[in-house]
Design a protein around this motif. Structure first.
Motif, PDB file in Angstrom:
ATOM      1  N   ILE A 261      47.777  39.562  33.171  1.00 59.58           N
ATOM      2  CA  ILE A 261      46.504  39.223  32.524  1.00 59.58           C
ATOM      3  C   ILE A 261      45.428  38.962  33.565  1.00 59.58           C
ATOM      4  CG2 ILE A 261      45.344  37.534  31.059  1.00 59.58           C
ATOM      5  CD1 ILE A 261      47.948  37.201  29.529  1.00 59.58           C
ATOM      6  N   SER A 262      45.809  38.282  34.651  1.00 58.68           N
ATOM      7  CA  SER A 262      44.846  38.001  35.721  1.00 58.68           C
ATOM      8  C   SER A 262      44.356  39.288  36.376  1.00 58.68           C
ATOM      9  CB  SER A 262      45.497  37.087  36.767  1.00 58.68           C
ATOM     10  OG  SER A 262      44.619  36.864  37.852  1.00 58.68           O
ATOM     11  N   MET A 263      45.261  40.244  36.590  1.00 58.72           N
ATOM     12  CA  MET A 263      44.874  41.525  37.176  1.00 58.72           C
ATOM     13  C   MET A 263      43.920  42.283  36.263  1.00 58.72           C
ATOM     14  SD  MET A 263      48.526  42.753  38.759  1.00 58.72           S
ATOM     15  CE  MET A 263      47.908  44.390  39.111  1.00 58.72           C
ATOM     16  N   LEU A 264      44.185  42.260  34.968  1.00 58.96           N
ATOM     17  CA  LEU A 264      43.316  42.951  34.026  1.00 58.96           C
ATOM     18  C   LEU A 264      41.937  42.302  33.946  1.00 58.96           C
ATOM     19  CD1 LEU A 264      45.823  43.658  31.103  1.00 58.96           C
ATOM     20  CD2 LEU A 264      44.833  45.334  32.670  1.00 58.96           C
ATOM     21  N   MET A 265      41.891  40.993  34.066  1.00 54.52           N
ATOM     22  CA  MET A 265      40.617  40.293  33.999  1.00 54.52           C
ATOM     23  C   MET A 265      39.759  40.555  35.229  1.00 54.52           C
ATOM     24  SD  MET A 265      40.499  38.709  31.103  1.00 54.52           S
ATOM     25  CE  MET A 265      39.148  37.571  31.399  1.00 54.52           C
ATOM     26  N   ASN A 266      40.397  40.785  36.375  1.00 52.43           N
ATOM     27  CA  ASN A 266      39.664  40.917  37.634  1.00 52.43           C
ATOM     28  C   ASN A 266      39.462  42.357  38.078  1.00 52.43           C
ATOM     29  OD1 ASN A 266      39.538  38.082  37.926  1.00 52.43           O
ATOM     30  ND2 ASN A 266      41.584  38.056  38.842  1.00 52.43           N
ATOM     31  N   ASN A 267      40.024  43.322  37.359  1.00 54.40           N
ATOM     32  CA  ASN A 267      39.947  44.716  37.789  1.00 54.40           C
ATOM     33  C   ASN A 267      39.496  45.569  36.602  1.00 54.40           C
ATOM     34  OD1 ASN A 267      40.425  47.375  38.724  1.00 54.40           O
ATOM     35  ND2 ASN A 267      42.023  46.644  40.105  1.00 54.40           N
TER      36      ASN A 267
END
Length: 246
Positions: free
Chosen positions: A146-152
């Motif tokens: 989820i963090s990767m999707l939010m930041n990329n």
């Protein structure tokens, strides 16, 4: 490639055993030739990767030699698990293909409804597994994802675009089974590797980044080309005679 060859063989067996379809001798020969071509490509590709690993510089030879036995046993175990998963995946895939054929040809079930139901069941079951045991068995770090999707932003576009690509692929696959058979679909499906290999070569030599694509290696790439030629010859033999399947 191992999956493609195994699915091809199992699909012919399933057509004969489950569908009670009489497979002509020329088609058996064609399937065997295609399977031989798949094996040649798979062996040549593995040989090429092995050569590339051996050509890499040996940094920290002493440290690597200490853990050599542990790494070899771990690699052997991973290979065994991988082969078992490939066999199970191939069996389930063939059963799915033959099931689609029976539903669409024996009961005139709509192809697009079949595709939609498969996608819905797969999404629901996969979501349940992902949400319940994804973190527990190390399958997926949900918070990190989820963090990767939010930041990329690029990953978010991929997340939106890939389902449409899968939908397009599924439509072609299900329509091919509807108008032909699961066995014929799996014969032609092996030609995907020709397209993938050709595009990878073009990306490597026409692109600006050598990290992407695949380079031509002598003599390994010639063996891969030979495997594709054998596989294509098998498809020609598969359709050489006009014998009808009962």
């Amino acid at each position: 490639m191992l999956i493609s060859g195994l699915e091809l063989t199992l699909s012919v067996v399933a057509a004969r055993v489950i569908r009670k379809r009489m497979v002509s001798r020329s088609r058996w020969v064609g399937v065997v030739i295609v399977a031989v071509g798949v094996v040649v490509i798979e062996r040549a590709n593995n040989w090429k990767h092995q050569q590339q690993v051996e050509e890499q510089p040996d940094d920290g030879v002493e440290a690597s030699s200490i853990n050599e036995d542990d790494n070899s046993s771990s690699n052997a175990q991973n290979v065994t698990v991988g082969v078992i998963l490939i066999i199970l995946q191939s069996i389930l895939s063939v059963l799915q293909d033959i099931g689609e054929e029976i539903f669409m040809q024996a009961t005139t079930f709509p192809a697009m409804m079949m595709l939609g139901m498969e996608g819905l069941y797969g999404f629901v079951i996969g979501l349940i597994i992902y949400a319940t045991i994804g973190n527990k068995f190390g399958i997926e770090d949900i918070d990190d994802t989820i963090s990767m999707l939010m930041n990329n932003a690029t990953l978010r576009w991929w997340l939106l675009g890939l389902p449409f690509l899968f939908l397009l692929t599924g439509i072609f696959n299900i329509k091919a089974t509807e108008v032909t058979s699961a066995m014929t679909r799996n014969v032609w499906k092996n030609l995907r590797t020709v397209l993938v290999w050709s595009i990878a070569l073009c990306i490597f030599y026409l692109g600006n980044n050598s990290k992407y694509g695949e380079a031509w290696h002598n003599p390994d790439s010639f063996f891969i080309l030979l495997g594709f030629s054998v596989m294509t010859s098998g498809i020609v033999v598969y359709y050489w005679y006009k014998s009808q399947e009962q």
